[in-house]
Design a protein around this motif. Structure first.
Motif, PDB file in Angstrom:
ATOM      1  N   ALA A 186      16.440 -12.702 -27.959  1.00 54.45           N
ATOM      2  CA  ALA A 186      15.346 -12.121 -28.731  1.00 54.45           C
ATOM      3  C   ALA A 186      14.065 -12.100 -27.909  1.00 54.45           C
ATOM      4  N   THR A 187      13.830 -13.142 -27.127  1.00 55.50           N
ATOM      5  CA  THR A 187      12.640 -13.191 -26.287  1.00 55.50           C
ATOM      6  C   THR A 187      12.695 -12.113 -25.216  1.00 55.50           C
ATOM      7  N   ILE A 188      13.842 -11.954 -24.590  1.00 50.18           N
ATOM      8  CA  ILE A 188      13.993 -10.907 -23.573  1.00 50.18           C
ATOM      9  C   ILE A 188      13.793  -9.538 -24.200  1.00 50.18           C
ATOM     10  N   ALA A 189      14.361  -9.327 -25.385  1.00 51.63           N
ATOM     11  CA  ALA A 189      14.218  -8.036 -26.058  1.00 51.63           C
ATOM     12  C   ALA A 189      12.761  -7.739 -26.381  1.00 51.63           C
ATOM     13  N   ARG A 190      12.020  -8.759 -26.824  1.00 56.17           N
ATOM     14  CA  ARG A 190      10.612  -8.558 -27.148  1.00 56.17           C
ATOM     15  C   ARG A 190       9.782  -8.207 -25.916  1.00 56.17           C
ATOM     16  N   HIS A 191      10.144  -8.736 -24.759  1.00 55.98           N
ATOM     17  CA  HIS A 191       9.359  -8.536 -23.544  1.00 55.98           C
ATOM     18  C   HIS A 191      10.055  -7.607 -22.540  1.00 55.98           C
ATOM     19  N   ALA A 192      10.963  -6.765 -23.009  1.00 54.45           N
ATOM     20  CA  ALA A 192      11.745  -5.907 -22.113  1.00 54.45           C
ATOM     21  C   ALA A 192      10.865  -4.997 -21.269  1.00 54.45           C
ATOM     22  N   GLY A 193       9.853  -4.409 -21.866  1.00 53.15           N
ATOM     23  CA  GLY A 193       8.978  -3.504 -21.116  1.00 53.15           C
ATOM     24  C   GLY A 193       8.243  -4.223 -19.999  1.00 53.15           C
ATOM     25  N   LEU A 194       7.714  -5.385 -20.298  1.00 54.72           N
ATOM     26  CA  LEU A 194       6.986  -6.150 -19.288  1.00 54.72           C
ATOM     27  C   LEU A 194       7.921  -6.600 -18.161  1.00 54.72           C
ATOM     28  N   ILE A 195       9.105  -7.064 -18.526  1.00 56.15           N
ATOM     29  CA  ILE A 195      10.070  -7.496 -17.508  1.00 56.15           C
ATOM     30  C   ILE A 195      10.452  -6.328 -16.604  1.00 56.15           C
ATOM     31  N   SER A 196      10.712  -5.161 -17.213  1.00 55.04           N
ATOM     32  CA  SER A 196      11.085  -3.978 -16.428  1.00 55.04           C
ATOM     33  C   SER A 196       9.945  -3.524 -15.526  1.00 55.04           C
ATOM     34  N   LEU A 197       8.726  -3.682 -15.978  1.00 53.59           N
ATOM     35  CA  LEU A 197       7.572  -3.289 -15.179  1.00 53.59           C
ATOM     36  C   LEU A 197       7.345  -4.233 -14.005  1.00 53.59           C
ATOM     37  N   LEU A 198       7.537  -5.530 -14.233  1.00 52.45           N
ATOM     38  CA  LEU A 198       7.258  -6.516 -13.197  1.00 52.45           C
ATOM     39  C   LEU A 198       8.388  -6.681 -12.176  1.00 52.45           C
ATOM     40  N   THR A 199       9.605  -6.295 -12.518  1.00 53.48           N
ATOM     41  CA  THR A 199      10.739  -6.507 -11.622  1.00 53.48           C
ATOM     42  C   THR A 199      10.549  -5.840 -10.253  1.00 53.48           C
ATOM     43  N   PRO A 200      10.163  -4.553 -10.167  1.00 56.75           N
ATOM     44  CA  PRO A 200       9.950  -3.971  -8.831  1.00 56.75           C
ATOM     45  C   PRO A 200       8.818  -4.651  -8.055  1.00 56.75           C
ATOM     46  N   ALA A 201       7.766  -5.061  -8.771  1.00 57.52           N
ATOM     47  CA  ALA A 201       6.660  -5.737  -8.094  1.00 57.52           C
ATOM     48  C   ALA A 201       7.105  -7.078  -7.521  1.00 57.52           C
ATOM     49  N   VAL A 202       7.913  -7.809  -8.274  1.00 59.15           N
ATOM     50  CA  VAL A 202       8.425  -9.093  -7.786  1.00 59.15           C
ATOM     51  C   VAL A 202       9.337  -8.866  -6.584  1.00 59.15           C
ATOM     52  N   ALA A 203      10.175  -7.821  -6.646  1.00 58.33           N
ATOM     53  CA  ALA A 203      11.064  -7.524  -5.520  1.00 58.33           C
ATOM     54  C   ALA A 203      10.245  -7.174  -4.273  1.00 58.33           C
ATOM     55  N   ALA A 204       9.199  -6.359  -4.433  1.00 57.59           N
ATOM     56  CA  ALA A 204       8.354  -5.985  -3.291  1.00 57.59           C
ATOM     57  C   ALA A 204       7.653  -7.211  -2.721  1.00 57.59           C
ATOM     58  N   LEU A 205       7.188  -8.111  -3.586  1.00 57.08           N
ATOM     59  CA  LEU A 205       6.526  -9.329  -3.128  1.00 57.08           C
ATOM     60  C   LEU A 205       7.514 -10.210  -2.348  1.00 57.08           C
ATOM     61  N   LEU A 206       8.718 -10.371  -2.866  1.00 58.00           N
ATOM     62  CA  LEU A 206       9.727 -11.165  -2.157  1.00 58.00           C
ATOM     63  C   LEU A 206      10.086 -10.528  -0.809  1.00 58.00           C
ATOM     64  N   PHE A 207      10.162  -9.209  -0.786  1.00 58.21           N
ATOM     65  CA  PHE A 207      10.456  -8.494   0.462  1.00 58.21           C
ATOM     66  C   PHE A 207       9.345  -8.749   1.479  1.00 58.21           C
TER      67      PHE A 207
ATOM     68  N   ILE B 140      18.041  -3.910  -4.423  1.00 62.58           N
ATOM     69  CA  ILE B 140      19.235  -3.603  -5.216  1.00 62.58           C
ATOM     70  C   ILE B 140      19.202  -4.369  -6.539  1.00 62.58           C
ATOM     71  N   LEU B 141      18.531  -5.507  -6.539  1.00 66.55           N
ATOM     72  CA  LEU B 141      18.449  -6.307  -7.762  1.00 66.55           C
ATOM     73  C   LEU B 141      17.581  -5.656  -8.840  1.00 66.55           C
ATOM     74  N   VAL B 142      16.678  -4.763  -8.453  1.00 65.91           N
ATOM     75  CA  VAL B 142      15.775  -4.140  -9.425  1.00 65.91           C
ATOM     76  C   VAL B 142      16.553  -3.385 -10.503  1.00 65.91           C
ATOM     77  N   PRO B 143      17.430  -2.425 -10.153  1.00 65.46           N
ATOM     78  CA  PRO B 143      18.152  -1.735 -11.230  1.00 65.46           C
ATOM     79  C   PRO B 143      19.115  -2.651 -11.983  1.00 65.46           C
ATOM     80  N   ILE B 144      19.622  -3.675 -11.299  1.00 65.88           N
ATOM     81  CA  ILE B 144      20.527  -4.613 -11.974  1.00 65.88           C
ATOM     82  C   ILE B 144      19.774  -5.391 -13.046  1.00 65.88           C
ATOM     83  N   VAL B 145      18.599  -5.887 -12.718  1.00 63.17           N
ATOM     84  CA  VAL B 145      17.797  -6.634 -13.687  1.00 63.17           C
ATOM     85  C   VAL B 145      17.384  -5.727 -14.846  1.00 63.17           C
TER      86      VAL B 145
END
Length: 141
Positions: free
Chosen positions: A90-111, A123-128
């Motif tokens: 339920a928590t993931i569902a409530r914050h799905a938009g934010l998680i989807s928005l931040l995932t590429p930024a986190v991947a770029a930061l890790l890169f 590759i983890l971005v579309p998987i997440v």
């Protein structure tokens, strides 16, 4: 008589009281709570308290006749899922938009932090995002 989540929750709260009072050992408490969580009838719940003194669950009285129904219109939001049933989903569902928005930024930061040594991190971005979409879809029903 069929029971719902509220009656099962009341039974587990009463079992918690017995655990705190020292009438139930940890494993017996866990077993009875597991049985209560799967109970489908009032008789199954009452059997959990046959050998225990008060407190017993104080179940709500059911009115005679059909249960009242509330109609939902197309504009009404879907009912909230109880956190007891699906806290993480339920928590993931409530914050799905934010998680989807931040995932590429986190991947770029890790890169960038890795000095460009792990380009496969993208590759983890579309998987997440697919995982978040799947969990959100399951909790919209």
């Amino acid at each position: 008589m069929d029971v719902g989540a509220h009656e099962r929750e009341l039974a587990m709260e009463a079992l918690d009281e017995h655990r705190r009072a020292g009438r139930l050992e940890r494993t017996e408490h866990a077993t009875r709570c597991a049985t209560a969580s799967r109970a489908t009838s009032r008789r199954q719940l009452e059997a959990l308290f046959d050998d225990l003194p008060e407190p017993h669950p104080d179940y709500p009285r059911t009115p005679a006749g059909p249960a009242p129904t509330t109609a939902r219109t197309a504009g009404d939001p879907p009912p909230e899922l109880p956190e007891l049933v699906a806290p993480t989903g339920a928590t993931i569902a409530r914050h799905a938009g934010l998680i989807s928005l931040l995932t590429p930024a986190v991947a770029a930061l890790l890169f960038a932090v890795s000095g460009g040594r792990f380009p496969w991190i993208f590759i983890l971005v579309p998987i997440v995002i697919a995982g978040v979409a799947f969990i959100s879809h399951r909790h919209e029903r």
